[in-house]
Design an enzyme around this catalytic site. Structure first.
Site, mmCIF file in Angstrom:
data_model
loop_
_atom_site.group_PDB
_atom_site.id
_atom_site.type_symbol
_atom_site.label_atom_id
_atom_site.label_comp_id
_atom_site.label_asym_id
_atom_site.label_seq_id
_atom_site.Cartn_x
_atom_site.Cartn_y
_atom_site.Cartn_z
ATOM 1 N N HIS A 92 0.235 -1.405 -0.029
ATOM 2 C CA HIS A 92 -0.011 0.588 -0.379
ATOM 3 C C HIS A 92 0.281 1.105 0.456
ATOM 4 C CE1 HIS A 92 -3.829 -1.869 1.142
ATOM 5 N NE2 HIS A 92 -3.377 -2.681 0.528
ATOM 6 N N GLU A 139 1.115 3.573 1.500
ATOM 7 C CA GLU A 139 1.425 4.325 2.842
ATOM 8 C C GLU A 139 2.847 3.641 3.526
ATOM 9 O OE1 GLU A 139 -3.117 4.740 2.483
ATOM 10 O OE2 GLU A 139 -1.377 3.905 2.281
ATOM 11 N N CYS A 170 -2.998 -0.560 7.564
ATOM 12 C CA CYS A 170 -1.698 0.455 7.517
ATOM 13 C C CYS A 170 -1.699 1.806 8.639
ATOM 14 C CB CYS A 170 -2.382 1.344 6.260
ATOM 15 S SG CYS A 170 -1.812 0.493 4.195
#
Length: 219
Positions: A69, A71, A111
Protein backbone atom coordinates in the site's frame (compact mmCIF):
# COMPACT_ATOMS: atom_id res chain seq x y z
CA UNK A 1 15.15 32.59 7.24
CA UNK A 2 16.87 30.41 4.65
CA UNK A 3 14.72 27.98 2.70
CA UNK A 4 15.70 25.18 0.35
CA UNK A 5 13.33 23.48 -2.06
CA UNK A 6 14.25 20.15 -3.61
CA UNK A 7 12.61 17.12 -5.11
CA UNK A 8 13.26 13.59 -3.97
CA UNK A 9 15.30 11.81 -6.63
CA UNK A 10 14.48 8.24 -5.64
CA UNK A 11 10.74 8.82 -5.62
CA UNK A 12 11.03 10.86 -8.80
CA UNK A 13 12.22 7.68 -10.52
CA UNK A 14 9.21 5.74 -9.25
CA UNK A 15 6.65 8.33 -10.32
CA UNK A 16 7.06 11.60 -12.12
CA UNK A 17 7.19 14.46 -9.64
CA UNK A 18 4.16 16.06 -11.32
CA UNK A 19 0.94 14.21 -12.11
CA UNK A 20 -0.96 14.67 -15.34
CA UNK A 21 -4.16 16.67 -15.10
CA UNK A 22 -6.28 13.70 -16.17
CA UNK A 23 -4.69 11.36 -13.62
CA UNK A 24 -5.17 13.83 -10.76
CA UNK A 25 -8.82 14.61 -11.53
CA UNK A 26 -9.78 10.95 -12.03
CA UNK A 27 -8.09 9.65 -8.90
CA UNK A 28 -8.84 12.54 -6.54
CA UNK A 29 -12.41 13.28 -7.57
CA UNK A 30 -14.50 13.01 -4.39
CA UNK A 31 -17.45 11.26 -6.04
CA UNK A 32 -19.85 9.24 -3.92
CA UNK A 33 -19.41 6.06 -5.98
CA UNK A 34 -15.73 5.88 -7.01
CA UNK A 35 -15.95 3.10 -9.60
CA UNK A 36 -12.73 2.02 -11.25
CA UNK A 37 -10.51 3.87 -8.79
CA UNK A 38 -8.55 0.94 -7.40
CA UNK A 39 -5.22 2.72 -6.98
CA UNK A 40 -4.39 4.99 -4.07
CA UNK A 41 -2.34 8.10 -4.79
CA UNK A 42 -0.39 9.99 -2.17
CA UNK A 43 0.94 13.50 -2.75
CA UNK A 44 3.38 14.54 -0.07
CA UNK A 45 5.29 17.49 1.32
CA UNK A 46 8.12 16.91 3.78
CA UNK A 47 9.43 19.92 5.70
CA UNK A 48 12.66 19.72 7.70
CA UNK A 49 13.86 22.08 10.41
CA UNK A 50 17.12 22.09 12.36
CA UNK A 51 16.67 25.52 13.90
CA UNK A 52 14.72 28.79 13.70
CA UNK A 53 16.60 29.84 10.56
CA UNK A 54 16.85 26.54 8.70
CA UNK A 55 13.96 25.10 6.68
CA UNK A 56 13.92 22.87 3.62
CA UNK A 57 11.33 20.65 2.00
CA UNK A 58 10.69 17.97 -0.61
CA UNK A 59 7.54 17.13 -2.50
CA UNK A 60 6.32 14.45 -4.89
CA UNK A 61 3.71 11.74 -5.28
CA UNK A 62 3.40 7.96 -5.12
CA UNK A 63 0.81 5.33 -5.85
CA UNK A 64 0.37 1.86 -4.42
CA UNK A 65 2.33 -1.05 -5.88
CA UNK A 66 1.43 -4.72 -6.05
CA UNK A 67 1.75 -6.10 -2.55
CA UNK A 68 2.46 -2.73 -0.93
CA UNK A 69 0.00 0.00 0.00
CA UNK A 70 1.15 3.51 -0.78
CA UNK A 71 1.35 4.60 2.88
CA UNK A 72 3.85 1.83 3.66
CA UNK A 73 5.69 2.48 0.40
CA UNK A 74 6.23 6.04 1.58
CA UNK A 75 7.69 4.79 4.87
CA UNK A 76 10.18 2.65 2.93
CA UNK A 77 11.69 5.81 1.45
CA UNK A 78 11.39 7.95 4.56
CA UNK A 79 15.02 7.42 5.51
CA UNK A 80 16.14 9.26 2.38
CA UNK A 81 13.54 11.99 2.83
CA UNK A 82 14.22 12.46 6.52
CA UNK A 83 17.92 11.95 7.33
CA UNK A 84 18.50 11.67 11.04
CA UNK A 85 14.86 10.85 11.75
CA UNK A 86 15.73 8.54 14.64
CA UNK A 87 18.72 10.52 15.84
CA UNK A 88 20.74 13.58 14.90
CA UNK A 89 21.77 15.03 11.58
CA UNK A 90 25.33 14.91 10.33
CA UNK A 91 26.29 18.11 12.13
CA UNK A 92 24.75 16.91 15.38
CA UNK A 93 21.66 19.13 15.28
CA UNK A 94 18.30 17.61 16.16
CA UNK A 95 16.07 17.29 13.10
CA UNK A 96 12.33 17.93 13.17
CA UNK A 97 9.96 16.94 10.38
CA UNK A 98 6.45 17.90 9.38
CA UNK A 99 4.92 15.57 6.77
CA UNK A 100 1.68 16.34 4.95
CA UNK A 101 -0.14 13.78 2.80
CA UNK A 102 -2.94 14.34 0.32
CA UNK A 103 -4.40 10.86 -0.31
CA UNK A 104 -7.03 9.79 -2.81
CA UNK A 105 -8.29 7.22 -0.24
CA UNK A 106 -8.04 7.17 3.54
CA UNK A 107 -5.71 4.47 4.96
CA UNK A 108 -6.92 0.93 5.53
CA UNK A 109 -6.97 -0.42 9.08
CA UNK A 110 -3.64 -2.27 8.81
CA UNK A 111 -1.85 0.76 7.40
CA UNK A 112 -3.36 2.92 10.13
CA UNK A 113 -2.06 0.58 12.82
CA UNK A 114 1.44 0.44 11.32
CA UNK A 115 1.54 4.21 10.88
CA UNK A 116 0.48 4.76 14.48
CA UNK A 117 3.17 2.36 15.71
CA UNK A 118 5.82 4.06 13.55
CA UNK A 119 4.87 7.51 14.85
CA UNK A 120 5.13 6.29 18.43
CA UNK A 121 8.81 5.55 17.70
CA UNK A 122 9.52 8.90 16.00
CA UNK A 123 8.48 11.80 18.28
CA UNK A 124 10.33 14.32 16.08
CA UNK A 125 7.95 13.71 13.15
CA UNK A 126 4.45 15.18 12.83
CA UNK A 127 1.98 13.81 10.25
CA UNK A 128 -1.09 15.45 8.74
CA UNK A 129 -3.33 13.49 6.37
CA UNK A 130 -5.88 15.00 3.99
CA UNK A 131 -8.10 12.48 2.18
CA UNK A 132 -10.31 12.81 -0.85
CA UNK A 133 -12.51 9.80 -0.05
CA UNK A 134 -13.07 7.48 2.92
CA UNK A 135 -12.08 3.85 2.38
CA UNK A 136 -14.64 1.25 3.55
CA UNK A 137 -16.03 3.48 6.29
CA UNK A 138 -19.76 3.02 5.69
CA UNK A 139 -20.33 0.37 8.38
CA UNK A 140 -20.49 1.56 11.98
CA UNK A 141 -18.20 -1.27 13.17
CA UNK A 142 -15.79 -0.98 10.24
CA UNK A 143 -12.16 -1.79 11.08
CA UNK A 144 -11.18 1.10 8.84
CA UNK A 145 -13.11 3.47 11.11
CA UNK A 146 -11.26 2.16 14.13
CA UNK A 147 -8.00 2.53 12.23
CA UNK A 148 -8.68 6.24 11.69
CA UNK A 149 -9.46 6.65 15.38
CA UNK A 150 -6.20 4.86 16.15
CA UNK A 151 -4.33 7.42 14.03
CA UNK A 152 -6.05 10.29 15.78
CA UNK A 153 -5.03 8.89 19.17
CA UNK A 154 -1.46 8.72 17.82
CA UNK A 155 -1.57 12.47 17.20
CA UNK A 156 -2.26 12.45 13.46
CA UNK A 157 -4.42 15.29 12.16
CA UNK A 158 -6.89 13.75 9.67
CA UNK A 159 -9.04 15.96 7.45
CA UNK A 160 -11.18 15.69 4.34
CA UNK A 161 -9.95 17.63 1.33
CA UNK A 162 -11.88 20.76 0.48
CA UNK A 163 -11.68 23.09 -2.50
CA UNK A 164 -8.61 24.91 -1.14
CA UNK A 165 -6.78 21.59 -0.71
CA UNK A 166 -7.57 20.50 -4.27
CA UNK A 167 -6.43 23.91 -5.48
CA UNK A 168 -3.17 23.57 -3.54
CA UNK A 169 -2.54 20.08 -4.96
CA UNK A 170 -3.30 21.31 -8.47
CA UNK A 171 -0.79 24.13 -8.07
CA UNK A 172 1.86 21.94 -6.43
CA UNK A 173 1.66 18.39 -7.80
CA UNK A 174 0.04 18.67 -11.24
CA UNK A 175 1.58 19.50 -14.62
CA UNK A 176 -1.12 22.13 -15.13
CA UNK A 177 0.55 24.17 -17.91
CA UNK A 178 -0.94 27.39 -16.53
CA UNK A 179 -4.43 25.89 -16.62
CA UNK A 180 -6.46 27.00 -13.61
CA UNK A 181 -8.11 24.45 -11.36
CA UNK A 182 -11.81 24.06 -12.11
CA UNK A 183 -14.00 22.45 -9.51
CA UNK A 184 -16.09 19.53 -10.71
CA UNK A 185 -19.82 19.27 -10.08
CA UNK A 186 -20.71 18.54 -6.44
CA UNK A 187 -17.13 18.97 -5.18
CA UNK A 188 -18.29 21.19 -2.32
CA UNK A 189 -21.39 19.15 -1.45
CA UNK A 190 -19.44 15.87 -1.40
CA UNK A 191 -16.69 17.45 0.67
CA UNK A 192 -19.20 18.70 3.27
CA UNK A 193 -20.81 15.25 3.41
CA UNK A 194 -17.44 13.56 3.95
CA UNK A 195 -16.35 16.12 6.56
CA UNK A 196 -19.47 15.35 8.59
CA UNK A 197 -18.93 11.62 8.18
CA UNK A 198 -15.29 11.81 9.28
CA UNK A 199 -16.24 13.94 12.29
CA UNK A 200 -18.74 11.29 13.36
CA UNK A 201 -16.08 8.59 12.98
CA UNK A 202 -13.43 10.44 14.96
CA UNK A 203 -15.78 11.52 17.75
CA UNK A 204 -17.66 8.32 18.66
CA UNK A 205 -17.46 8.91 22.40
CA UNK A 206 -19.06 12.32 22.19
CA UNK A 207 -21.80 10.91 19.98
CA UNK A 208 -22.46 8.02 22.35
CA UNK A 209 -22.60 10.40 25.32
CA UNK A 210 -25.23 12.49 23.54
CA UNK A 211 -27.29 9.41 22.74
CA UNK A 212 -27.16 8.32 26.39
CA UNK A 213 -28.23 11.79 27.45
CA UNK A 214 -31.17 11.79 25.05
CA UNK A 215 -32.15 8.31 26.26
CA UNK A 216 -32.26 9.53 29.85
CA UNK A 217 -34.52 12.36 28.75
CA UNK A 218 -36.78 9.89 26.95
CA UNK A 219 -35.99 11.37 23.53
Amino acid sequence: MSKQVSTFGMISKLDSVLMTQKKFIFNYKNVRWARGRHDTYLCFVVKRRTGPDSLSFDFGHLRNRTGCHVELLFLRHLGALCPGLSGSSVDGARMYYAVTWFCSWSPCSKCSQQLAHFLSQTPNLRLRIFVSRLYFCDEEDSQEREGLRHLKRAGVQISVMTYKDYFYCWQTFVARRERSFKAWDDLHQNSVRLVRKLNRILQPCETEDLRDGFALLGL
